[in-house]
Enzyme design. Structure first.
Site, short mmCIF file in Angstrom:
data_model
loop_
_atom_site.label_atom_id
_atom_site.label_comp_id
_atom_site.label_asym_id
_atom_site.label_seq_id
_atom_site.Cartn_x
_atom_site.Cartn_y
_atom_site.Cartn_z
N ASP A 209 0.83 -1.20 0.00
CA ASP A 209 0.00 0.00 0.00
C ASP A 209 0.87 1.25 0.00
O ASP A 209 1.66 1.46 0.91
CB ASP A 209 -0.89 -0.02 1.25
N HIS B 295 -9.35 -0.76 -7.88
CA HIS B 295 -9.01 0.37 -7.00
C HIS B 295 -7.93 1.25 -7.61
O HIS B 295 -8.04 2.49 -7.58
CB HIS B 295 -8.56 -0.16 -5.64
#
Length: 423
Positions: free
Chosen positions: A233, A331
């Site tokens: 991330d 995403h």
């Protein structure tokens, strides 16, 4: 030798708390630390016992407090974070808040450099500064309470509601904000406790969130953090080497909207969201499905279009079946700057885990922290798009929210927020 260094050398009572002597060099397993002024600064030291380990180097690393920008924004994420929202006590006026910000700034400057402070209760005795950073911010309500409405930036306004928000007002917003980060949990606690004692009579804690990230030296080589979904991330974060990094993250003099708001030049805005990850639901889908939701390989972080973690995603690539390799609602596609008019923000979030609910589901997720020069050009348009069509949204729940303006850094002898509170 500076006065602080001289005091430290002669004050043997402080040695147990601050026994590391900093020398310029590599930061061992912690890597280089980006300081408040944006430069790379690192200190490594040996304990008095000799033969220092990797943790000795991590403990001795310092991040400058003084500078054009506050530390804790471009600083690489430390292992521990404590985020706090504060409310002013009834009757606290501008003079009281200015005095508090001076006390806080003076104390943070000493703690981040490994120097003792008055009333040190030795919670973190024998630890070094451990890359401690302390970052301060102001909420929109502060300006009205202190009679500074004319100096409140137009961008500092309540965030709009987003679909499926489930926000807890008690854990949202606030008059003041502090972000305290370090590579040791006792160091963060000691700093929090010190600031809390200094605030008595002026401000009280409204909410507190504790987060964690990868510890320095925990992996064989430096790598992007993983979140609690197991995904790498932060790969596509803007980098300081990007040509327009400063104007996207910080408020420039040209961008300050009026003379009354020139105090903000060099500052920024932070958006905070407590995002619960519905991990039982996430774990209920297989790895291939998870990768399609994100648009990246779970193992390497590489885009599904191929390459390595930092390869540019090929959003037009199609598979043998003619379908987009990175789906229309993946995403990474929905959040990408190229699909959001170039909007971007510097994300610096932390994971959290606050136990398990009565249903056995973990209360865990992401303390989302994002820095940008204007939330209307960063967080807001991106979040609107994510809320409308992100394949990840069904696995998330936004439970708390806040936005604060972050004043620029200060010079030695000054304090954070001085140009606003004394202007």
């Amino acid at each position: 030798m500076s006065p602080e260094a001289s005091d430290r050398a002669t004050d043997h009572s402080a040695v147990s708390r601050r026994r590391f002597v900093g020398v310029a060099g590599a930061a061992g397993a912690g890597g280089l630390v980006v300081g408040a002024a944006g430069g790379a600064v690192a200190f490594a030291g040996e304990s008095g016992d000799g033969g220092g380990t990797a943790l000795t180097h991590v403990g001795a690393t310092t991040v400058p407090f003084f500078g054009r920008h506050q530390a804790g924004i471009t600083t690489p994420a430390q292992a521990k974070a404590v985020l706090l929202g504060w409310d002013l006590e009834p009757g606290a006026d501008r003079a009281a808040v200015a005095a508090l910000m001076r006390r806080w700034s003076d104390t943070a400057a000493r703690l981040t450099q490994g120097h003792p402070v008055d009333g040190d209760d030795q919670v973190a005795a024998d630890a070094g500064p451990c890359s401690l950073t302390v970052t301060f911010g102001f909420g929109g309500t502060l300006f009205d309470k202190l009679g500074l409405a004319a100096r409140r930036p137009a961008a500092l306004k309540p965030l709009p509601p987003f679909p499926d928000d489930a926000l807890d007002p008690a854990r949202s917003d606030g008059d003041l904000f502090t972000q305290i980060c370090a590579d040791d949990g006792l160091v963060t606690f000691g700093a929090v406790r010190t600031l809390q004692k200094l605030a008595k009579g002026v401000a009280r804690i409204r909410w507190q969130m504790n987060g964690f990230a990868r510890s320095p030296g925990a992996t064989a080589k430096p790598m992007t953090h993983r979140n609690l979904m197991g995904q790498i991330d932060g790969t596509n974060n803007p980098k300081e080497s990007d040509p327009k990094f400063d104007e996207k993250i910080f408020v420039t003099e040209a961008a300050a909207p009026s003379p009354e708001q020139q105090w903000l030049t060099g500052g920024t805005y932070v958006v905070f969201r407590r995002i619960r990850m519905l991990l039982d639901a996430w774990d209920g889908i297989d790895k291939a499905h998870q990768e399609r939701v994100i648009g990246r390989s779970k193992d390497t972080g590489a885009p599904l279009s191929g390459g390595g973690e930092h390869s540019a995603a090929d959003f037009g690539k199609r598979g043998p079946d003619g379908e987009l390799v990175i789906g229309a609602n993946a995403h990474v596609r929905v959040a990408a700057p190229e699909f959001n008019r170039g909007s971007s923000m510097l994300r610096r979030g932390y994971s959290y885990h606050d136990g398990f609910g009565s249903d056995g589901a973990p209360d865990a997720g992401l303390l989302f922290v994002a820095w940008q020069h204007d939330p209307d050009d960063g967080f807001v348009p991106i979040q609107r798009k994510l809320a409308r069509g992100d394949a990840l949204s069904p696995f998330l729940r936004h439970e708390a929210s806040a936005m604060f303006v972050i004043p620029p850094g200060c010079a030695r002898g000054g304090y954070v927020g001085q140009s606003l509170l004394e202007g």
